[in-house]
Design a protein around this motif. Structure first.
Motif, PDB file in Angstrom:
ATOM      1  N   HIS A   1       0.823  -1.201   0.000  1.00  9.72           N
ATOM      2  CA  HIS A   1       0.000   0.000   0.000  1.00  9.72           C
ATOM      3  C   HIS A   1       0.862   1.258   0.000  1.00  9.72           C
ATOM      4  O   HIS A   1       0.533   2.246  -0.664  1.00  9.72           O
ATOM      5  CB  HIS A   1      -0.950   0.011   1.200  1.00  9.72           C
ATOM      6  CG  HIS A   1      -2.072  -0.966   1.058  1.00  9.72           C
ATOM      7  ND1 HIS A   1      -2.083  -2.153   1.731  1.00  9.72           N
ATOM      8  CD2 HIS A   1      -3.190  -0.927   0.303  1.00  9.72           C
ATOM      9  CE1 HIS A   1      -3.179  -2.811   1.411  1.00  9.72           C
ATOM     10  NE2 HIS A   1      -3.867  -2.095   0.538  1.00  9.72           N
TER      11      HIS A   1
ATOM     12  N   PHE B   1       0.873   4.002  -2.924  1.00  4.95           N
ATOM     13  CA  PHE B   1       0.607   5.403  -2.600  1.00  4.95           C
ATOM     14  C   PHE B   1       1.710   6.304  -3.151  1.00  4.95           C
ATOM     15  O   PHE B   1       1.438   7.330  -3.768  1.00  4.95           O
ATOM     16  CB  PHE B   1       0.479   5.584  -1.088  1.00  4.95           C
ATOM     17  CG  PHE B   1       0.250   7.000  -0.677  1.00  4.95           C
ATOM     18  CD1 PHE B   1      -0.958   7.610  -0.941  1.00  4.95           C
ATOM     19  CD2 PHE B   1       1.237   7.714  -0.031  1.00  4.95           C
ATOM     20  CE1 PHE B   1      -1.183   8.922  -0.561  1.00  4.95           C
ATOM     21  CE2 PHE B   1       1.026   9.020   0.355  1.00  4.95           C
ATOM     22  CZ  PHE B   1      -0.186   9.632   0.090  1.00  4.95           C
TER      23      PHE B   1
ATOM     24  N   GLN C   1      -5.270   2.150  -8.302  1.00  5.03           N
ATOM     25  CA  GLN C   1      -6.355   2.330  -7.348  1.00  5.03           C
ATOM     26  C   GLN C   1      -7.201   1.066  -7.232  1.00  5.03           C
ATOM     27  O   GLN C   1      -7.561   0.654  -6.129  1.00  5.03           O
ATOM     28  CB  GLN C   1      -7.239   3.509  -7.761  1.00  5.03           C
ATOM     29  CG  GLN C   1      -6.545   4.841  -7.762  1.00  5.03           C
ATOM     30  CD  GLN C   1      -6.124   5.309  -6.385  1.00  5.03           C
ATOM     31  OE1 GLN C   1      -6.816   5.077  -5.412  1.00  5.03           O
ATOM     32  NE2 GLN C   1      -4.993   5.969  -6.313  1.00  5.03           N
TER      33      GLN C   1
ATOM     34  N   TRP D   1      -6.066  -0.450  -3.634  1.00  3.85           N
ATOM     35  CA  TRP D   1      -6.980   0.143  -2.659  1.00  3.85           C
ATOM     36  C   TRP D   1      -8.330  -0.544  -2.662  1.00  3.85           C
ATOM     37  O   TRP D   1      -8.960  -0.670  -1.617  1.00  3.85           O
ATOM     38  CB  TRP D   1      -7.142   1.643  -2.903  1.00  3.85           C
ATOM     39  CG  TRP D   1      -5.840   2.374  -2.875  1.00  3.85           C
ATOM     40  CD1 TRP D   1      -5.280   3.058  -3.898  1.00  3.85           C
ATOM     41  CD2 TRP D   1      -4.910   2.468  -1.789  1.00  3.85           C
ATOM     42  NE1 TRP D   1      -4.068   3.565  -3.523  1.00  3.85           N
ATOM     43  CE2 TRP D   1      -3.817   3.221  -2.233  1.00  3.85           C
ATOM     44  CE3 TRP D   1      -4.895   1.981  -0.488  1.00  3.85           C
ATOM     45  CZ2 TRP D   1      -2.724   3.517  -1.419  1.00  3.85           C
ATOM     46  CZ3 TRP D   1      -3.810   2.269   0.307  1.00  3.85           C
ATOM     47  CH2 TRP D   1      -2.745   3.021  -0.151  1.00  3.85           C
TER      48      TRP D   1
ATOM     49  N   HIS E   1      -8.728  -3.663  -3.916  1.00  2.21           N
ATOM     50  CA  HIS E   1      -8.393  -5.087  -3.851  1.00  2.21           C
ATOM     51  C   HIS E   1      -9.027  -5.896  -4.977  1.00  2.21           C
ATOM     52  O   HIS E   1      -9.419  -7.036  -4.779  1.00  2.21           O
ATOM     53  CB  HIS E   1      -8.794  -5.669  -2.496  1.00  2.21           C
ATOM     54  CG  HIS E   1      -8.123  -5.000  -1.346  1.00  2.21           C
ATOM     55  ND1 HIS E   1      -6.810  -5.224  -1.035  1.00  2.21           N
ATOM     56  CD2 HIS E   1      -8.584  -4.073  -0.455  1.00  2.21           C
ATOM     57  CE1 HIS E   1      -6.475  -4.488   0.011  1.00  2.21           C
ATOM     58  NE2 HIS E   1      -7.537  -3.778   0.379  1.00  2.21           N
TER      59      HIS E   1
END
Length: 105
Positions: A23, A27, A66, A70, A72
């Motif tokens: 993650h 990011f 994304q 984020w 999944h």
């Protein structure tokens, strides 16, 4: 399960928990794509067509990041949401193309 356990149980199956490392990388990559896009537009000295192509390419990369990390969507069991999203994209592109065609004539 103890707090030290690194597996997550879902529907009787166990799979390894990813942790925050992926993650954080996703990011940072998202922020980097945003900074590159902003810098290209702010520079103003780059060919406009190249900027448009790069912005669309970076937007597609941003969506993939994304959706994968984020939301999944890369995990198993998400085929119906993925099909729904792809159908939505198909419908939107069809509407845009038909609107362009209608406006042209």
């Amino acid at each position: 399960m103890s707090s030290q356990d690194t597996t997550v149980e879902e529907h009787g199956k166990r799979h390894k928990h990813e942790g925050p490392q992926k993650h954080i990388v996703a990011f940072i990559f998202s922020i980097l794509l945003t900074v590159i896009a902003f810098s290209m537009v702010a520079a103003g000295e780059i060919n406009g067509t190249f900027i448009y192509i790069m912005l669309v390419f970076m937007a597609i990369l941003q969506v993939i990041i994304q959706m994968s990390f984020w939301m999944h969507m890369k995990d198993r069991g998400h085929i119906f949401p993925i099909v729904g999203i792809l159908m939505g994209v198909f419908v939107v592109f069809t509407i845009v193309i038909m609107a362009e065609y209608w406006a042209w004539w």
